[in-house]
Scaffold this motif. Sequence first.
Motif, PDB file in Angstrom:
ATOM      1  N   VAL A 114      27.564 -34.907 -17.381  1.00 54.82           N
ATOM      2  CA  VAL A 114      28.335 -34.735 -16.156  1.00 54.82           C
ATOM      3  C   VAL A 114      27.942 -33.387 -15.552  1.00 54.82           C
ATOM      4  CG1 VAL A 114      30.639 -34.587 -15.154  1.00 54.82           C
ATOM      5  CG2 VAL A 114      30.239 -36.082 -17.119  1.00 54.82           C
ATOM      6  N   PRO A 115      27.242 -33.399 -14.427  1.00 56.04           N
ATOM      7  CA  PRO A 115      26.779 -32.137 -13.842  1.00 56.04           C
ATOM      8  C   PRO A 115      27.838 -31.488 -12.958  1.00 56.04           C
ATOM      9  CG  PRO A 115      25.990 -33.948 -12.528  1.00 56.04           C
ATOM     10  CD  PRO A 115      26.741 -34.562 -13.692  1.00 56.04           C
ATOM     11  N   ALA A 170      19.201 -33.359  -5.667  1.00 58.47           N
ATOM     12  CA  ALA A 170      19.295 -34.798  -5.944  1.00 58.47           C
ATOM     13  C   ALA A 170      18.528 -35.154  -7.216  1.00 58.47           C
ATOM     14  CB  ALA A 170      18.777 -35.601  -4.753  1.00 58.47           C
ATOM     15  N   LYS A 171      17.356 -34.577  -7.395  1.00 53.40           N
ATOM     16  CA  LYS A 171      16.575 -34.843  -8.608  1.00 53.40           C
ATOM     17  C   LYS A 171      17.299 -34.333  -9.846  1.00 53.40           C
ATOM     18  CE  LYS A 171      11.907 -35.227  -6.862  1.00 53.40           C
ATOM     19  NZ  LYS A 171      11.037 -36.088  -7.626  1.00 53.40           N
ATOM     20  N   LYS A 193      22.259 -37.625 -14.830  1.00 51.45           N
ATOM     21  CA  LYS A 193      22.766 -38.992 -14.992  1.00 51.45           C
ATOM     22  C   LYS A 193      21.972 -39.736 -16.070  1.00 51.45           C
ATOM     23  CE  LYS A 193      24.049 -43.036 -12.301  1.00 51.45           C
ATOM     24  NZ  LYS A 193      24.057 -43.659 -10.975  1.00 51.45           N
ATOM     25  N   GLN A 194      20.646 -39.556 -16.084  1.00 58.05           N
ATOM     26  CA  GLN A 194      19.806 -40.185 -17.108  1.00 58.05           C
ATOM     27  C   GLN A 194      20.169 -39.674 -18.499  1.00 58.05           C
ATOM     28  OE1 GLN A 194      15.711 -39.503 -16.082  1.00 58.05           O
ATOM     29  NE2 GLN A 194      15.906 -40.504 -14.091  1.00 58.05           N
TER      30      GLN A 194
END
Length: 184
Positions: free
Chosen positions: A15-16, A3-4, A10-11
Amino acid sequence: TLAKALDYCKQLKKVPIVVNDSRGFFTSRVFETYLYEGFEMLMEGIAPAIIDNVGRMCSMPRGPLELSDDVAIDLLDRDVPEAGPGGDAVDPRHLELVTRLVEQEGRFGRKNGKGFYDYPKGAAKRLWAGLAEHFPVTVARSDEALVTHLKRRLLYRQAVESARCLAEGVLTSTHDANIGSIFG
């Protein structure tokens, strides 16, 4: 942790994709196949200009030899993949080609102005004249059938590696494979 990492991406406005651990993870494994298939074509005697033009015809920004110069051939030499699932990760002849260019010819790529291409200051790049000494051209002209065949080789090799990544569990979804392929 995941999640981190996703929040961090996102910051960064990236796009992961989520992948499991493996040599080269996903995008590097697939990317390398494009370069190495270009090396295979070169060793088969296909003219370098044909190889790179066909690569661009596959909607790639560069042909495999040009892209090798951009990435840096000496980086490919340092990042030698070890044996992986199913045997050697990379054909030893391809590694020999890279080593020859780096260690014997001092051709690191665009960064030192010498790779598969020469990059003279203030002039357009041009294929290295010495390339034909190492890899004699036996296919100097192309036709529609050859172009189609070479395009398939470049694209299918990447597709096969993507399928391997799915089969090995490196990727857990085709969605991540598609995102990684487009943005990777």
